[in-house]
Design an enzyme around this catalytic site. Structure first.
Site, PDB file in Angstrom:
ATOM      1  N   HIS A   1     -57.698  -3.227  -8.930  1.00  0.00           N
ATOM      2  CA  HIS A   1     -56.755  -3.119 -10.074  1.00  0.00           C
ATOM      3  C   HIS A   1     -57.346  -3.990 -11.250  1.00  0.00           C
ATOM      4  O   HIS A   1     -56.984  -5.335 -11.412  1.00  0.00           O
ATOM      5  CB  HIS A   1     -55.487  -3.834  -9.751  1.00  0.00           C
ATOM      6  CG  HIS A   1     -54.642  -2.958  -8.647  1.00  0.00           C
ATOM      7  ND1 HIS A   1     -53.846  -2.056  -9.137  1.00  0.00           N
ATOM      8  CD2 HIS A   1     -54.902  -2.765  -7.313  1.00  0.00           C
ATOM      9  CE1 HIS A   1     -53.441  -1.170  -7.897  1.00  0.00           C
ATOM     10  NE2 HIS A   1     -54.090  -1.775  -7.036  1.00  0.00           N
TER      11      HIS A   1
ATOM     12  N   CYS B   1     -57.014   2.516  -7.932  1.00  0.00           N
ATOM     13  CA  CYS B   1     -56.489   2.544  -6.638  1.00  0.00           C
ATOM     14  C   CYS B   1     -55.846   3.968  -6.258  1.00  0.00           C
ATOM     15  O   CYS B   1     -56.727   4.729  -5.863  1.00  0.00           O
ATOM     16  CB  CYS B   1     -55.488   1.516  -6.811  1.00  0.00           C
ATOM     17  SG  CYS B   1     -55.089   0.916  -4.958  1.00  0.00           S
TER      18      CYS B   1
ATOM     19  N   GLU C   1     -56.395  -3.865 -14.213  1.00  0.00           N
ATOM     20  CA  GLU C   1     -55.386  -4.296 -15.088  1.00  0.00           C
ATOM     21  C   GLU C   1     -54.823  -5.568 -14.746  1.00  0.00           C
ATOM     22  O   GLU C   1     -53.810  -6.147 -15.394  1.00  0.00           O
ATOM     23  CB  GLU C   1     -54.509  -2.825 -15.176  1.00  0.00           C
ATOM     24  CG  GLU C   1     -53.671  -2.933 -14.071  1.00  0.00           C
ATOM     25  CD  GLU C   1     -54.189  -2.101 -12.650  1.00  0.00           C
ATOM     26  OE1 GLU C   1     -55.269  -2.036 -12.806  1.00  0.00           O
ATOM     27  OE2 GLU C   1     -53.582  -1.940 -11.891  1.00  0.00           O
TER      28      GLU C   1
HETATM   29  N1  GLN Z   1     -53.425   3.285  -0.657  1.00  0.00           N
HETATM   30  C1  GLN Z   1     -52.384   3.604  -1.455  1.00  0.00           C
HETATM   31  C2  GLN Z   1     -52.152   4.784  -1.337  1.00  0.00           C
HETATM   32  O1  GLN Z   1     -52.393   5.472  -0.622  1.00  0.00           O
HETATM   33  C3  GLN Z   1     -52.600   3.050  -2.767  1.00  0.00           C
HETATM   34  C4  GLN Z   1     -52.508   1.557  -3.107  1.00  0.00           C
HETATM   35  C5  GLN Z   1     -52.469   1.146  -4.561  1.00  0.00           C
HETATM   36  O2  GLN Z   1     -52.694   2.011  -5.427  1.00  0.00           O
HETATM   37  N2  GLN Z   1     -52.188  -0.099  -4.787  1.00  0.00           N
HETATM   38  O3  GLN Z   1     -51.247   5.374  -2.248  1.00  0.00           O
END
Ligand code: GLN
Length: 201
Positions: A179, A84, A181
């Protein structure tokens, strides 16, 4: 074997637990450490960059001097998994928002990312995702997820939703927009650990 989880912000304990579970399933031995300060990344054999807020994470990694350590260890061949916000930080290029705000990225992977690729309508969702390294779909949890919008020739696409890339690898780098995890299915962590345990860094 020592695996570091960047613990400045975000889904840290979930990653530590997921790694511990996956390692014990393999019957292997590894130490998991959390990293908040400079000096620890160079002691690791592998690194996890968790989800969170990529602007905050990027700024703190730079300020703490951890960003340069990660770059150096990447050059030395250390496997790094970014999930992410971690996928965003690994990228060479961001979207317009990233450029405008001069957001700090590590710039290791030949990718361009869209920080909030799925927009407000689909802030978070789960989907059965096909991943190139798995023979059955993976229940992937997306939370304000980014996506890779451009991937260089050396980047191998491992999964996509429509034309948005949500899983990719480039050598020792492994990036996921979701995610792994947050689910009990260890197959994604196992794939990363395959890289870690076979890496002769
Ligand atoms: N879109 C988020 C960002 O720009 C990341 C979201 C996440 O890690 N759940 O940081």
């Amino acid at each position: 074997m020592r695996i570091g989880v960047i613990a400045i912000q975000g889904n840290v304990s979930e990653h530590v637990e997921a790694l511990e579970r996956a390692i014990s399933q393999r019957g292997e031995d590894a130490q998991i450490i959390t990293i908040k300060h400079k000096g620890l990344v160079p002691t690791c054999d592998a690194l996890v960059l968790p989800g969170g807020e990529s602007t905050t994470l990027g700024r703190l990694l730079l300020r703490e001097g951890i960003a340069d350590e990660i770059r150096a260890m990447h050059t030395a061949g250390m496997p790094i998994m970014g999930t992410c916000a971690g996928l965003i930080l690994l990228a060479k290029e961001g979207d317009e928002q990233v450029r405008k705000t001069h957001q700090h990225l590590l710039g290791l992977m030949d990718t361009q990312v869209n920080r909030n690729a799925f927009g407000r309508q689909r802030e978070s969702f789960e989907t059965e995702l096909d991943l190139a390294f798995l023979d059955a779909p993976y229940n992937a949890v997306f939370i304000r997820a980014p996506a890779i919008t451009r991937a260089g020739n050396d980047v191998k696409v491992l999964g996509a939703i429509d034309n948005m890339i949500v899983a990719a690898e480039q050598g020792s780098l492994f990036a996921l927009a979701f995610h792994p995890e947050l689910t009990s299915d260890s197959r994604v962590h196992q794939y990363f650990l395959d890289k870690v345990f076979s890496n002769g860094m």
